[in-house]
Design an enzyme around this catalytic site. Structure first.
Site, PDB file in Angstrom:
ATOM      1  N   ASN A   1       0.813  -1.219   0.000  1.00 24.64           N
ATOM      2  CA  ASN A   1       0.000   0.000   0.000  1.00 24.64           C
ATOM      3  C   ASN A   1       0.844   1.267   0.000  1.00 24.64           C
ATOM      4  O   ASN A   1       0.344   2.359   0.273  1.00 24.64           O
ATOM      5  CB  ASN A   1      -0.962   0.000   1.191  1.00 24.64           C
ATOM      6  CG  ASN A   1      -0.225   0.063   2.528  1.00 24.64           C
ATOM      7  OD1 ASN A   1       1.007   0.007   2.559  1.00 24.64           O
ATOM      8  ND2 ASN A   1      -0.964   0.162   3.610  1.00 24.64           N
ATOM      9  N   ASP A   2       2.155   1.134  -0.269  1.00 19.58           N
ATOM     10  CA  ASP A   2       3.109   2.239  -0.413  1.00 19.58           C
ATOM     11  C   ASP A   2       3.588   2.809   0.924  1.00 19.58           C
ATOM     12  O   ASP A   2       4.325   3.793   0.947  1.00 19.58           O
ATOM     13  CB  ASP A   2       2.522   3.375  -1.263  1.00 19.58           C
ATOM     14  CG  ASP A   2       3.634   4.224  -1.907  1.00 19.58           C
ATOM     15  OD1 ASP A   2       4.650   3.637  -2.334  1.00 19.58           O
ATOM     16  OD2 ASP A   2       3.494   5.452  -1.952  1.00 19.58           O
TER      17      ASP A   2
ATOM     18  N   LYS B   1      19.370  42.204  -2.840  1.00 22.76           N
ATOM     19  CA  LYS B   1      18.505  41.267  -3.573  1.00 22.76           C
ATOM     20  C   LYS B   1      17.048  41.453  -3.214  1.00 22.76           C
ATOM     21  O   LYS B   1      16.700  41.690  -2.053  1.00 22.76           O
ATOM     22  CB  LYS B   1      18.918  39.820  -3.262  1.00 22.76           C
ATOM     23  CG  LYS B   1      18.128  38.770  -4.044  1.00 22.76           C
ATOM     24  CD  LYS B   1      18.597  37.362  -3.734  1.00 22.76           C
ATOM     25  CE  LYS B   1      18.027  36.836  -2.447  1.00 22.76           C
ATOM     26  NZ  LYS B   1      18.311  35.397  -2.258  1.00 22.76           N
TER      27      LYS B   1
ATOM     28  N   ARG C   1      13.485  39.180  -3.921  1.00 27.85           N
ATOM     29  CA  ARG C   1      12.955  37.920  -4.473  1.00 27.85           C
ATOM     30  C   ARG C   1      11.488  38.101  -4.849  1.00 27.85           C
ATOM     31  O   ARG C   1      10.682  38.573  -4.061  1.00 27.85           O
ATOM     32  CB  ARG C   1      13.097  36.774  -3.457  1.00 27.85           C
ATOM     33  CG  ARG C   1      12.582  35.439  -3.985  1.00 27.85           C
ATOM     34  CD  ARG C   1      12.858  34.302  -3.002  1.00 27.85           C
ATOM     35  NE  ARG C   1      14.281  34.008  -2.888  1.00 27.85           N
ATOM     36  CZ  ARG C   1      14.948  33.255  -3.736  1.00 27.85           C
ATOM     37  NH1 ARG C   1      14.340  32.733  -4.797  1.00 27.85           N
ATOM     38  NH2 ARG C   1      16.228  33.022  -3.551  1.00 27.85           N
TER      39      ARG C   1
ATOM     40  N   ASP D   1      27.338  31.414  -0.715  1.00 32.43           N
ATOM     41  CA  ASP D   1      25.949  31.286  -0.266  1.00 32.43           C
ATOM     42  C   ASP D   1      25.830  30.043   0.592  1.00 32.43           C
ATOM     43  O   ASP D   1      26.723  29.172   0.573  1.00 32.43           O
ATOM     44  CB  ASP D   1      25.011  31.191  -1.467  1.00 32.43           C
ATOM     45  CG  ASP D   1      23.624  31.752  -1.174  1.00 32.43           C
ATOM     46  OD1 ASP D   1      23.328  32.021   0.006  1.00 32.43           O
ATOM     47  OD2 ASP D   1      22.838  31.915  -2.121  1.00 32.43           O
TER      48      ASP D   1
END
Length: 319
Positions: free
Chosen positions: A37-38, A192, A194, A218
Protein backbone atom coordinates in the site's frame (compact mmCIF):
# COMPACT_ATOMS: atom_id res chain seq x y z
CA UNK A 1 33.19 4.00 22.14
CA UNK A 2 31.28 0.77 22.92
CA UNK A 3 27.98 2.44 23.69
CA UNK A 4 27.56 4.34 20.44
CA UNK A 5 25.39 3.20 17.52
CA UNK A 6 25.25 5.05 14.19
CA UNK A 7 22.50 4.34 11.67
CA UNK A 8 21.84 5.85 8.24
CA UNK A 9 18.69 6.31 6.23
CA UNK A 10 18.74 6.05 2.45
CA UNK A 11 19.36 9.77 1.83
CA UNK A 12 23.18 9.79 2.05
CA UNK A 13 24.68 6.48 3.29
CA UNK A 14 28.09 7.37 1.80
CA UNK A 15 28.43 10.29 4.21
CA UNK A 16 27.32 8.13 7.15
CA UNK A 17 29.96 5.51 6.29
CA UNK A 18 32.64 8.21 6.07
CA UNK A 19 31.61 9.62 9.46
CA UNK A 20 31.84 6.13 10.97
CA UNK A 21 35.30 5.64 9.45
CA UNK A 22 36.52 8.79 11.21
CA UNK A 23 34.84 7.69 14.45
CA UNK A 24 36.32 4.19 14.26
CA UNK A 25 32.92 2.52 14.71
CA UNK A 26 30.88 0.37 12.29
CA UNK A 27 27.81 1.74 10.57
CA UNK A 28 24.96 -0.24 12.10
CA UNK A 29 22.57 -1.80 9.57
CA UNK A 30 19.06 -0.50 8.98
CA UNK A 31 16.38 -1.83 6.66
CA UNK A 32 13.88 0.39 4.83
CA UNK A 33 11.11 -1.45 3.00
CA UNK A 34 7.77 -0.61 1.44
CA UNK A 35 4.45 -2.38 1.82
CA UNK A 36 2.07 -3.02 -1.08
CA UNK A 37 0.00 0.00 0.00
CA UNK A 38 3.11 2.24 -0.41
CA UNK A 39 3.68 2.67 3.35
CA UNK A 40 7.28 2.60 4.60
CA UNK A 41 8.67 0.33 7.29
CA UNK A 42 12.00 0.95 9.02
CA UNK A 43 13.92 -1.55 11.12
CA UNK A 44 17.14 -0.77 12.99
CA UNK A 45 19.05 -4.04 12.82
CA UNK A 46 21.42 -3.54 15.75
CA UNK A 47 20.97 -3.30 19.50
CA UNK A 48 19.91 0.18 20.69
CA UNK A 49 19.11 -0.52 24.36
CA UNK A 50 20.66 2.21 26.55
CA UNK A 51 23.03 3.14 23.74
CA UNK A 52 23.85 6.59 22.38
CA UNK A 53 22.11 6.40 19.00
CA UNK A 54 22.98 8.75 16.11
CA UNK A 55 20.73 8.81 13.03
CA UNK A 56 22.35 10.30 9.92
CA UNK A 57 19.84 11.65 7.39
CA UNK A 58 19.94 14.91 5.41
CA UNK A 59 16.56 16.01 4.09
CA UNK A 60 17.17 15.88 0.34
CA UNK A 61 15.05 14.89 -2.64
CA UNK A 62 12.65 13.16 -2.29
CA UNK A 63 12.41 15.25 0.90
CA UNK A 64 9.10 13.91 2.19
CA UNK A 65 10.23 10.30 1.72
CA UNK A 66 13.45 10.89 3.62
CA UNK A 67 11.64 12.82 6.33
CA UNK A 68 9.25 9.94 7.01
CA UNK A 69 12.22 7.55 7.06
CA UNK A 70 13.90 9.74 9.67
CA UNK A 71 10.77 9.98 11.82
CA UNK A 72 10.39 6.20 11.72
CA UNK A 73 14.07 5.71 12.62
CA UNK A 74 13.57 7.98 15.65
CA UNK A 75 10.47 6.07 16.67
CA UNK A 76 12.20 2.71 16.19
CA UNK A 77 15.17 3.79 18.32
CA UNK A 78 12.87 5.09 21.06
CA UNK A 79 10.87 1.87 21.01
CA UNK A 80 14.14 -0.08 21.30
CA UNK A 81 14.99 1.77 24.56
CA UNK A 82 17.83 3.90 23.17
CA UNK A 83 19.55 5.89 25.89
CA UNK A 84 19.65 9.04 23.75
CA UNK A 85 18.68 9.73 20.13
CA UNK A 86 20.61 12.37 18.18
CA UNK A 87 19.49 13.30 14.68
CA UNK A 88 22.52 14.13 12.53
CA UNK A 89 20.95 16.27 9.82
CA UNK A 90 23.62 17.81 7.56
CA UNK A 91 20.93 19.56 5.50
CA UNK A 92 17.56 20.71 6.84
CA UNK A 93 15.60 21.65 3.72
CA UNK A 94 12.59 22.91 5.68
CA UNK A 95 14.79 25.57 7.27
CA UNK A 96 13.81 27.86 4.38
CA UNK A 97 10.24 27.83 5.71
CA UNK A 98 11.24 30.03 8.64
CA UNK A 99 8.88 33.02 8.49
CA UNK A 100 5.24 33.82 7.87
CA UNK A 101 5.60 36.22 4.92
CA UNK A 102 2.20 35.47 3.37
CA UNK A 103 -1.28 34.85 4.78
CA UNK A 104 -2.36 31.34 5.85
CA UNK A 105 0.94 29.54 5.29
CA UNK A 106 2.61 26.98 7.52
CA UNK A 107 5.91 27.53 9.32
CA UNK A 108 7.26 24.27 7.95
CA UNK A 109 10.62 24.65 9.66
CA UNK A 110 9.02 24.66 13.09
CA UNK A 111 6.42 21.99 12.26
CA UNK A 112 8.99 19.48 11.03
CA UNK A 113 11.18 20.21 14.08
CA UNK A 114 8.20 19.40 16.31
CA UNK A 115 7.60 16.17 14.39
CA UNK A 116 11.18 15.01 14.97
CA UNK A 117 10.96 15.65 18.69
CA UNK A 118 7.55 13.96 18.87
CA UNK A 119 9.08 10.94 17.11
CA UNK A 120 11.78 10.63 19.78
CA UNK A 121 14.73 12.89 18.86
CA UNK A 122 16.42 14.19 22.00
CA UNK A 123 19.16 16.20 20.27
CA UNK A 124 19.94 17.55 16.77
CA UNK A 125 23.29 18.04 15.04
CA UNK A 126 22.84 20.34 12.03
CA UNK A 127 25.08 22.04 9.48
CA UNK A 128 24.61 25.61 8.18
CA UNK A 129 20.92 26.19 8.82
CA UNK A 130 19.33 28.65 6.39
CA UNK A 131 18.78 31.28 9.09
CA UNK A 132 19.70 31.59 12.80
CA UNK A 133 16.09 31.58 14.04
CA UNK A 134 15.60 27.99 12.83
CA UNK A 135 17.81 26.91 15.73
CA UNK A 136 15.03 28.08 18.05
CA UNK A 137 12.37 25.97 16.33
CA UNK A 138 13.69 22.86 18.09
CA UNK A 139 12.62 22.37 21.74
CA UNK A 140 15.67 20.10 22.25
CA UNK A 141 19.41 20.98 22.21
CA UNK A 142 20.79 21.79 18.76
CA UNK A 143 24.49 21.73 17.87
CA UNK A 144 24.84 23.97 14.82
CA UNK A 145 28.02 23.50 12.79
CA UNK A 146 29.18 25.41 9.73
CA UNK A 147 31.50 24.51 6.86
CA UNK A 148 33.37 27.82 6.67
CA UNK A 149 36.58 26.29 8.01
CA UNK A 150 36.58 23.51 5.39
CA UNK A 151 35.95 26.09 2.66
CA UNK A 152 38.70 28.33 4.06
CA UNK A 153 41.27 25.51 3.98
CA UNK A 154 40.43 24.94 0.31
CA UNK A 155 40.67 28.58 -0.76
CA UNK A 156 43.93 29.22 1.09
CA UNK A 157 45.72 27.43 -1.76
CA UNK A 158 45.17 30.59 -3.84
CA UNK A 159 46.65 34.08 -3.62
CA UNK A 160 44.05 35.91 -1.53
CA UNK A 161 45.71 39.34 -1.39
CA UNK A 162 43.09 40.89 -3.71
CA UNK A 163 40.06 38.77 -2.76
CA UNK A 164 36.52 39.88 -1.93
CA UNK A 165 33.90 37.49 -0.56
CA UNK A 166 30.49 38.41 -1.99
CA UNK A 167 27.21 37.41 -0.36
CA UNK A 168 24.26 37.30 -2.80
CA UNK A 169 22.07 39.11 -0.26
CA UNK A 170 22.24 40.94 3.04
CA UNK A 171 20.71 37.97 4.89
CA UNK A 172 23.85 35.90 4.26
CA UNK A 173 26.26 38.81 4.77
CA UNK A 174 27.14 37.83 8.34
CA UNK A 175 28.32 34.39 7.21
CA UNK A 176 30.22 35.96 4.30
CA UNK A 177 31.91 38.36 6.71
CA UNK A 178 32.93 35.49 8.99
CA UNK A 179 34.38 33.62 6.03
CA UNK A 180 36.20 36.73 4.82
CA UNK A 181 37.84 37.06 8.26
CA UNK A 182 38.99 33.43 8.09
CA UNK A 183 40.82 33.98 4.80
CA UNK A 184 41.84 37.62 5.32
CA UNK A 185 39.64 39.01 2.54
CA UNK A 186 37.23 41.89 2.10
CA UNK A 187 33.47 41.42 2.03
CA UNK A 188 30.65 42.67 -0.18
CA UNK A 189 26.94 41.90 -0.52
CA UNK A 190 24.23 42.09 -3.14
CA UNK A 191 20.98 44.01 -2.66
CA UNK A 192 18.51 41.27 -3.57
CA UNK A 193 14.76 41.25 -4.01
CA UNK A 194 12.95 37.92 -4.47
CA UNK A 195 9.78 37.78 -6.57
CA UNK A 196 9.32 33.98 -6.68
CA UNK A 197 11.20 30.81 -5.74
CA UNK A 198 13.28 31.03 -8.92
CA UNK A 199 13.02 34.75 -9.82
CA UNK A 200 15.19 37.35 -8.11
CA UNK A 201 16.60 40.78 -8.85
CA UNK A 202 19.93 42.16 -7.58
CA UNK A 203 19.97 45.93 -8.03
CA UNK A 204 23.50 46.60 -6.77
CA UNK A 205 26.55 45.17 -5.01
CA UNK A 206 27.68 46.93 -1.85
CA UNK A 207 31.47 46.70 -1.53
CA UNK A 208 34.60 46.72 -3.66
CA UNK A 209 34.83 44.07 -6.40
CA UNK A 210 36.33 45.87 -9.42
CA UNK A 211 39.65 44.30 -10.38
CA UNK A 212 39.48 41.86 -7.49
CA UNK A 213 39.26 38.05 -7.15
CA UNK A 214 35.68 37.34 -6.15
CA UNK A 215 34.38 34.37 -4.15
CA UNK A 216 30.58 34.25 -4.28
CA UNK A 217 29.46 32.56 -1.04
CA UNK A 218 25.95 31.29 -0.27
CA UNK A 219 24.59 28.75 2.21
CA UNK A 220 22.98 26.66 -0.54
CA UNK A 221 22.56 26.62 -4.29
CA UNK A 222 19.32 25.07 -5.55
CA UNK A 223 18.20 26.33 -8.97
CA UNK A 224 21.09 28.78 -9.06
CA UNK A 225 18.93 31.74 -10.10
CA UNK A 226 20.34 34.00 -7.36
CA UNK A 227 23.97 33.24 -8.23
CA UNK A 228 23.36 33.69 -11.96
CA UNK A 229 21.69 37.05 -11.33
CA UNK A 230 24.60 38.10 -9.11
CA UNK A 231 27.12 37.10 -11.78
CA UNK A 232 25.42 39.43 -14.24
CA UNK A 233 25.72 42.32 -11.80
CA UNK A 234 29.34 41.46 -10.97
CA UNK A 235 30.33 41.47 -14.63
CA UNK A 236 29.23 45.09 -14.87
CA UNK A 237 31.74 45.91 -12.10
CA UNK A 238 34.72 44.12 -13.68
CA UNK A 239 36.14 41.57 -11.21
CA UNK A 240 39.49 39.94 -12.03
CA UNK A 241 38.22 36.37 -11.40
CA UNK A 242 35.11 34.64 -10.05
CA UNK A 243 34.70 31.49 -7.97
CA UNK A 244 31.46 30.19 -6.45
CA UNK A 245 31.17 28.42 -3.09
CA UNK A 246 28.36 27.07 -0.92
CA UNK A 247 27.78 24.55 1.86
CA UNK A 248 24.79 22.71 0.38
CA UNK A 249 25.17 21.93 -3.34
CA UNK A 250 21.59 20.96 -4.15
CA UNK A 251 21.97 21.89 -7.84
CA UNK A 252 18.34 21.32 -8.84
CA UNK A 253 16.96 21.56 -12.38
CA UNK A 254 20.37 21.59 -14.11
CA UNK A 255 21.82 24.41 -11.97
CA UNK A 256 25.31 22.89 -11.85
CA UNK A 257 25.44 22.64 -15.65
CA UNK A 258 24.28 26.24 -16.07
CA UNK A 259 26.85 27.54 -13.57
CA UNK A 260 29.64 25.47 -15.11
CA UNK A 261 28.82 26.90 -18.53
CA UNK A 262 29.57 30.44 -17.32
CA UNK A 263 32.98 31.05 -18.94
CA UNK A 264 34.23 33.43 -16.23
CA UNK A 265 33.41 31.06 -13.33
CA UNK A 266 36.72 29.31 -12.61
CA UNK A 267 35.50 26.93 -9.91
CA UNK A 268 32.38 25.79 -8.03
CA UNK A 269 33.00 24.51 -4.50
CA UNK A 270 30.51 22.78 -2.21
CA UNK A 271 30.56 20.20 0.58
CA UNK A 272 29.10 16.71 0.75
CA UNK A 273 26.26 17.58 3.15
CA UNK A 274 24.03 16.40 0.30
CA UNK A 275 24.91 13.84 -2.36
CA UNK A 276 25.92 15.19 -5.79
CA UNK A 277 25.50 12.34 -8.34
CA UNK A 278 28.70 11.54 -10.20
CA UNK A 279 26.94 11.76 -13.57
CA UNK A 280 25.95 15.38 -12.85
CA UNK A 281 29.39 16.59 -11.77
CA UNK A 282 31.45 18.82 -14.03
CA UNK A 283 35.15 19.57 -14.25
CA UNK A 284 34.68 22.86 -12.40
CA UNK A 285 33.11 21.24 -9.32
CA UNK A 286 35.08 20.57 -6.14
CA UNK A 287 33.29 18.65 -3.36
CA UNK A 288 34.80 18.98 0.13
CA UNK A 289 34.08 16.47 2.89
CA UNK A 290 32.49 17.59 6.15
CA UNK A 291 32.61 14.02 7.54
CA UNK A 292 35.62 14.75 9.82
CA UNK A 293 33.80 17.73 11.38
CA UNK A 294 30.58 15.74 11.86
CA UNK A 295 32.51 12.81 13.33
CA UNK A 296 34.34 15.06 15.81
CA UNK A 297 31.04 16.66 16.82
CA UNK A 298 29.48 13.22 17.33
CA UNK A 299 32.47 12.17 19.44
CA UNK A 300 32.20 15.30 21.57
CA UNK A 301 28.45 14.91 22.05
CA UNK A 302 28.95 11.28 23.07
CA UNK A 303 31.70 12.19 25.53
CA UNK A 304 29.91 15.23 26.95
CA UNK A 305 32.51 17.67 25.62
CA UNK A 306 32.04 21.16 24.18
CA UNK A 307 31.04 21.23 20.52
CA UNK A 308 31.43 25.01 20.28
CA UNK A 309 35.14 24.50 20.97
CA UNK A 310 35.38 23.11 17.43
CA UNK A 311 35.15 26.68 16.16
CA UNK A 312 38.04 27.83 18.36
CA UNK A 313 40.60 25.20 17.40
CA UNK A 314 42.77 25.85 14.30
CA UNK A 315 41.54 23.99 11.21
CA UNK A 316 43.49 21.02 9.93
CA UNK A 317 45.54 21.64 6.82
CA UNK A 318 44.63 19.95 3.57
CA UNK A 319 46.53 16.73 2.98
Amino acid sequence: MRDIAVFSGTAHPELAREVCTHLGVPLSPARVSRFANDCLEVQLQANCRERDVFLVQPLVRPVQEHLVELLMMCDAARGASAGRITVVMPHYSYARSDKKDAPRISLGGRLVADLMVAAGASRVLAMTLHSPQVHGFFPVPVDHLHALRELAVHFRQYDLTRTTVVSPDLGNAKEAAAFARLIGARVAAGAKQRFADDRVSISSVIGEVAGRDVIVLDDEIAKGSTVLELLEKLRELGPRSIRVACTHGLFAAGALKRLSEQPDVLEIVCTNTVPVPMEERTGKLQVLSIAPALAEAVRRIHNGESVSALFDAPPAESP
